[in-house]
Design an enzyme around this catalytic site. Sequence first.
Site, PDB file in Angstrom:
ATOM      1  CD  GLU A 297      93.955  15.236 -31.255  1.00  0.00           C
ATOM      2  OE1 GLU A 297      93.988  16.402 -30.831  1.00  0.00           O
ATOM      3  OE2 GLU A 297      93.216  14.882 -32.191  1.00  0.00           O
TER       4      GLU A 297
ATOM      5  CE  LYS B 271      89.567  15.004 -33.545  1.00  0.00           C
ATOM      6  NZ  LYS B 271      90.860  15.684 -33.768  1.00  0.00           N
TER       7      LYS B 271
ATOM      8  CB  CYS C 204      90.970  17.031 -30.024  1.00  0.00           C
ATOM      9  SG  CYS C 204      91.593  18.731 -29.987  1.00  0.00           S
TER      10      CYS C 204
HETATM   11  N1  LIG Z   1      92.945  18.272 -32.736  1.00  0.00           N
HETATM   12  C1  LIG Z   1      91.793  18.878 -32.777  1.00  0.00           C
HETATM   13  O1  LIG Z   1      90.752  18.289 -32.972  1.00  0.00           O
HETATM   14  C2  LIG Z   1      91.842  20.350 -32.558  1.00  0.00           C
HETATM   15  C3  LIG Z   1      90.505  20.955 -32.193  1.00  0.00           C
HETATM   16  C4  LIG Z   1      90.590  22.415 -32.003  1.00  0.00           C
HETATM   17  O2  LIG Z   1      91.642  23.010 -31.928  1.00  0.00           O
HETATM   18  C5  LIG Z   1      89.328  23.151 -31.875  1.00  0.00           C
HETATM   19  O3  LIG Z   1      89.399  24.372 -31.834  1.00  0.00           O
HETATM   20  O4  LIG Z   1      88.257  22.536 -31.845  1.00  0.00           O
END
Ligand SMILES: NC(=O)CCC(=O)C(=O)O
Length: 275
Positions: free
Chosen positions: A43, A113, A154
Amino acid sequence: MSLRLALLQLKFTKDKIANVRNAIEKINKVVQEKQPKVVALPECFNSPYGTKYFPEFAEKIPGGYTSEILSKCAKDNKIYIIGGSIPEEDNDKIYNTCTVWDPTGALIAKHRKVHLFDIDVKGGIRFKESETLTAGKDLTIVEIDGHKIGVGICYDIRFEEMARLYRNAGCEMLVYPAAFNMTTGPLHWELLQRSRANDNQLYVVTISPARDETADYIAWGHSMIVDPWAKVVKSAKENEEVIVHDVDFSIVKQVREQIPVFVQRRTDLYKTERV
Ligand SMILES: NC(=O)CCC(=O)C(=O)O
């Protein structure tokens, strides 16, 4: 037939050109040494992960600096590239976007996303992607060698409904370029991947930036491949590392036959819509 996949866990700086150069050098090296068919990046691989950086680093997709280089790299090496994510600029909005390139250099998918990372864990981490980012509106599936792969970024991994829709649409693997942190990483990183794999009987793959204790946002690392039994088959540590794995899709079929929960579902009592 298996699919050789390489995950590149890379360290990033505030210098976009150096970040992209590092990614391309590592792609060229792993292609030369291991001949993967698919290479996947983390990412936000061309920019530091932070809302204040996104406007400055954002680019057009396709046509921007990073897109042009990824396209050429895919074509030169005759590989698929799952291009992690980069901040994308479109119509005065910024998205956190994963691109997928085929071996001719064509852009075959773009995933924005869909769940923005907005959390506030007291004494832990506060992060609000929505300060500068806009959420995507679409789910994204690519097909490689006849296998459907669902793409998320993520925080998207926390949403079982999204993974379930990908499974319902025939996916055998979910890929999440991701940057968990030092608060939620130790708690949930592996748990979420094994949960999505177990619930949906498919491969789950994550690609994280390497940990950099001097960065504003310290990534957890531990890029990982989890198989459809929910077993961790490969895992990186914290630093820059390359993971290569021959993904055996016959295991998807095995698990689905041996534990046939999807034909046993009581959809008269509950249902997840199809995409
Ligand atoms: N970059 C993200 O979306 C981090 C997501 C994350 O750390 C989580 O705990 O969920």
